[in-house]
Design an enzyme around this catalytic site. Structure first.
Site, PDB file in Angstrom:
ATOM      1  N   LYS A 172      47.827  28.448  23.497  1.00  8.96           N
ATOM      2  CA  LYS A 172      48.698  28.976  24.560  1.00  8.96           C
ATOM      3  C   LYS A 172      48.008  28.837  25.922  1.00  8.96           C
ATOM      4  O   LYS A 172      48.633  28.432  26.914  1.00  8.96           O
ATOM      5  CB  LYS A 172      49.059  30.438  24.285  1.00  8.96           C
ATOM      6  CG  LYS A 172      49.870  31.140  25.387  1.00  8.96           C
ATOM      7  CD  LYS A 172      51.298  30.627  25.494  1.00  8.96           C
ATOM      8  CE  LYS A 172      52.026  31.161  26.724  1.00  8.96           C
ATOM      9  NZ  LYS A 172      52.608  32.500  26.566  1.00  8.96           N
ATOM     10  N   LYS A 240      48.280  36.163  35.347  1.00  4.07           N
ATOM     11  CA  LYS A 240      47.652  36.917  34.245  1.00  4.07           C
ATOM     12  C   LYS A 240      47.054  35.928  33.240  1.00  4.07           C
ATOM     13  O   LYS A 240      45.914  36.075  32.803  1.00  4.07           O
ATOM     14  CB  LYS A 240      48.686  37.810  33.544  1.00  4.07           C
ATOM     15  CG  LYS A 240      48.098  38.672  32.430  1.00  4.07           C
ATOM     16  CD  LYS A 240      49.125  38.982  31.343  1.00  4.07           C
ATOM     17  CE  LYS A 240      48.995  38.021  30.171  1.00  4.07           C
ATOM     18  NZ  LYS A 240      49.942  38.239  29.088  1.00  4.07           N
TER      19      LYS A 240
END
Lengths: 290, 290
Positions: A172, A240
């Site tokens: 990811k 983030k």
């Protein structure tokens, strides 16, 4: 075969994912910090947990879909946490995007209780969550992965076992690197073309026909050219993820200069009040005049 | 209808392009600094010019395919140059990749002699040149563009009129920005995955299925993962293009930080002796340990 599933975190992604599990025939019990999403799903036949502990005790598998690593750790650990109440032999699946290192630590803690844990972050956005077409990147034991497959198939289309614990989160992170840097490349190409007075539609058409082609160019190029930045995936969420990327790279003494540059630009956007724009708003800070 | 075409510059790209014009039925006269390529094409029926001036006098259209702007200026200007010998009403087409500003200056000088000039840089590499499938990005007057179309169709597949003089070069520059930065993004994604012990094939498969998809990822990802950098398009040529990009951006007071970072990495590769590797060798300098 898993039948009873607990689902924690009913945000933009979690709510449609829980709904898709319910529609696929699983008995889904949900828990969320705020009440509105729970009531909405209760009206559709999903069950509401009285507490996190009750959800943990009554589920063969528990899925977490939360903003960040500390949120996941908060529901996993502690006297009222999942590990203290889930049965040995049950399955914990964290589908949040968190740091690979945190994922490994949580999986080790779960393993010590006889609970298998998978990291299974997703891509595909809220559209993919609603349509059940998410790409799911999974880290953890093969046995646990195979047990979880029917659940994954209810929520996603492309399910990939990436390796041991943390591997799903690493892939990811790789994805978020490539997306951020590709956005920057498209943004700078459009910036130069626009400065020189070229019709952006021509730039996008020509680039799309050759080695410069990318899904970012195709999906976001036209909106970037019009400076339309309706999310999509928000700048502050990508930032983030850049923090996760930075920490993970640092753990391998790896220097990723393009990712770091992208992160500085996302940070600049956030400081300018653009954190809730689509991440393609990188086009606002790269290619600046002056 | 143009029949007699002069072609100057028989390098890796120019030679197959001249050959394709000949095969399409044009009467092609060639001129090259070194002799070997001319002799090869003479054996196939193309004509050899006695001099640049003779080629200019005998051609309705002249195409230049040379390494850089100064090379083009050198054959265009001067007593023996093209502009001094081409007929008024003839057509000059520069298919080299040079600075847009140089292209505009050359076109203005040609226009003053009654000669129309197009900038028409290409992408698609030597494979595209051989197959006649180049993408050709054209700047200049519509009338001249339409007159040149039969020639372009003999050499390329996607022919795009991008705008006035220099516009073809600008769009080529935009293309080279997007390609360089996308390579960097794929390189950093692979670097993080590899550092974390993930099979690169998994990283490429997952990323290729979502927003991170790009032609760079598909065509160069597998070779980048194996650190195979056979050109393809050489680092030193992409760095030449980055110089054009930098100068063009500077003319618009435009700051392109990702392009500048890519240029610093290409420069580093050249200084390390890697200038003749494929540009995907950016993977050697981004994602470094230490």
């Amino acid at each position: 075969m898993i039948k009873r599933v607990g689902f924690i975190g009913l945000g933009v992604m979690g709510k449609p994912m829980a709904r898709n599990l319910h529609r696929a025939g699983f008995t889904v019990t949900v828990w969320n910090r705020s009440r509105a999403a729970m009531d909405e799903l209760a009206g559709e036949g999903l069950r509401l947990a009285e507490s996190l502990a009750a959800l943990a005790r009554n589920s063969e598998a528990v899925i977490t879909m939360l903003p960040d690593g500390p949120d996941v750790a908060a529901v996993v650990h502690g006297p009222d946490g999942l590990l203290n109440h889930m049965a040995a032999g049950s399955l914990l699946i964290d589908m949040s995007t968190i740091a690979p290192e945190t994922a490994r630590q949580l999986a080790a803690a779960a393993h010590a209780r006889g609970i298998a844990m998978l990291d299974a972050p997703v891509s595909g956005g809220d559209k993919g969550a609603i349509a059940g077409t998410l790409s799911i990147m999974v880290g953890g034991d093969t046995e646990a992965f195979e047990r979880a497959l029917p659940l994954f198939h209810a929520m996603g289309k492309t399910i990939t076992h990436c390796g041991p614990s943390g591997a799903g989160q690493v892939v990811k992170a790789c994805n978020q690197i490539a997306v951020a840097v590709t956005i920057a490349g498209v943004a700078e190409a459009l910036a130069l073309g626009t400065a020189a007075g070229i019709d952006p539609a021509i730039v996008l058409r020509v680039l799309g026909g050759g080695l410069a082609q990318s899904r970012v160019l195709e999906l976001r190029g036209p909106t970037m050219a019009r400076h339309e930045f309706t999310p999509g995936f928000r700048v502050r969420l990508h930032q983030k993820d850049m923090g996760i990327i930075h920490a993970t790279a640092a753990a391998y003494q790896l220097h990723l200069p393009f990712s770091e540059l992208a992160s500085r630009h996302f940070q600049q956007l956030i400081e300018q009040g653009y954190g809730d724009l689509d991440h393609s708003a990188l086009a606002l800070t790269v290619g600046q005049h002056g």
